[in-house]
Design an enzyme around this catalytic site. Structure first.
Site: not given
Ligand code: PLP
Length: 377
Positions: A199, A201, A323
């Site tokens: 990702s 960001h 999250c």
């Molecule tokens: N996987 C992990 C380990 C993450 O830390 C995150 C984001 O916190 C994601 C997936 C999701 O990524 P995105 O925010 O780009 O959807």
């Protein structure tokens, strides 16, 4: 303001914002259009793919751009399950994956698949032996993250790939490397995973852009989005040229002196450990070795209160993954931590620009919280 939550998201450096702006203002053509400004946009996308692929250690055509890490994880699991559906309907994953992996696994369970969720030990670790022991003859998909976003634990993806091959398993291996890309050195083409999600960001790009690496065992992937055939037919939708320009520029910046930056971040983490563990009541949670994530607990002090109070003092850290939005973390739950440790868990995460003075300010704010608030009973 002191920002120590780089695992949640990162500030966008001015050069990245400039690249985004340039793509928006000057290179606004549709990459599918057949006139010069369209062709320029197409060339921009190609350059961005080259940059990200080269940092990831793979050929450009192995990379599909997506809208985020979550999309990359969803795409990977759907794609692997579809391609390998005749090999069986069992998934092996861990109980500490990001919800972007766990939720697609739950969907697959609703569609008749079974899933094994491996628990970590008290330090947050998962071993390759554990994964190998859970793999059955009908295991079609294995998904194990590279770096846990809450503990910073690095999981042995290379060893898991070797164990799967040694056992003659047909399972496709996915790794969520969202927290590992440009933090823990690896090359996509030698890691051994068939699918790797990243990702933008988490490393200085704007939010809303990610990528999925497709290894050579992935054949004719079923498209995530069907439509105009962009991304080589694998994920239709007009390319997000500005996000991609930002992603590539951010990757380019991080690649400059990467080893030096990672060594500095690791030294800063050691400094933070010294400073923070010197505060009465603070304990370390897990033994994560990723250079940018440190999990701690101010035992007995509910983490939501600490995060809010520190925020009011101008210091941003988190109570775990951003999250969760206040829900108890499934990661610390799976680690079977004592209740008072679990309820006080804090995640501090660094970026390339973080300084010792910022860590000192965090230590002072945390001490101030402990000295002025009551712990829970
Ligand atoms: N996987 C992990 C380990 C993450 O830390 C995150 C984001 O916190 C994601 C997936 C999701 O990524 P995105 O925010 O780009 O959807």
């Amino acid at each position: 303001m002191i920002y120590l939550d780089h695992a949640a998201t990162t500030p966008v450096p001015p050069a990245v914002a400039d690249a985004v702006r340039d793509a928006l203002v000057n290179q606004y053509g549709n990459p599918s259009s057949q006139y010069p400004i369209g062709r320029e946009a197409k060339a921009l996308v190609a350059r961005c793919r080259e940059t990200v692929a080269s940092a990831l250690g793979c050929q450009a055509e192995r990379l599909v751009f997506t809208a985020c890490g979550t999309e990359s994880d969803n795409f990977a699991l759907r794609l692997a399950a579809w391609q390998n559906r005749h090999a069986g309907r069992h998934i092996v994953t861990t109980a500490v994956e990001h919800s972007a992996v766990l939720e697609p696994c739950h969907w697959l369970e609703q569609e008749g698949w079974t899933a094994t969720y491996l628990k970590p030990d008290r330090n947050g670790n998962i071993t390759a032996e554990q994964v190998a022991a859970a793999v059955r003859s009908d295991t079609a998909v294995v998904s194990v993250m590279l770096v846990n976003n809450e503990t910073g634990c690095v999981f042995p993806v290379r060893e898991i790939a070797d164990a799967l091959r040694a056992a003659g398993s047909k399972a496709l291996l996915h790794t969520d490397a969202v927290q590992g890309f440009l933090k823990v050195p690896f090359r996509a083409d030698t890691l051994g995973a068939d699918l790797i999600s990243v990702s933008g960001h988490k490393l200085g790009a704007p939010k809303g852009v990610g990528a999925l690496y497709l290894g050579e065992r992935i054949r004719n992937p079923r498209p995530l989005l069907a439509g105009g055939g962009q991304e080589d037919g694998r994920r239709s939708g007009t390319e997000a040229t500005a996000q991609l320009a930002g992603f590539a520029k951010a990757v380019e910046l991080r690649m400059e002196r990467l080893d030096e930056t990672l060594a500095r971040m690791a030294a800063l983490k050691a400094y933070a450990l010294d400073r923070l563990l010197a505060i009465d009541g603070v304990v370390r949670v897990g033994d994560g070795s990723a250079p940018h994530i440190l999990a701690l607990s101010l035992v007995g002090y509910p983490s939501a209160n600490v995060v809010e109070d520190l925020g009011a003092q101008g210091v941003c850290i988190s109570a775990g993954s951003a999250c969760h939005r206040g829900r108890a973390s499934h990661v610390y739950e799976a680690m079977n931590l004592p209740k008072k440790v679990k309820s006080g868990v804090l995640r501090v995460s660094f970026g390339p620009e973080t300084t010792e003075a910022e860590i000192d300010a965090l230590a002072a704010a945390l001490k101030n919280h402990r000295d002025t608030r009551f712990p829970m009973l």
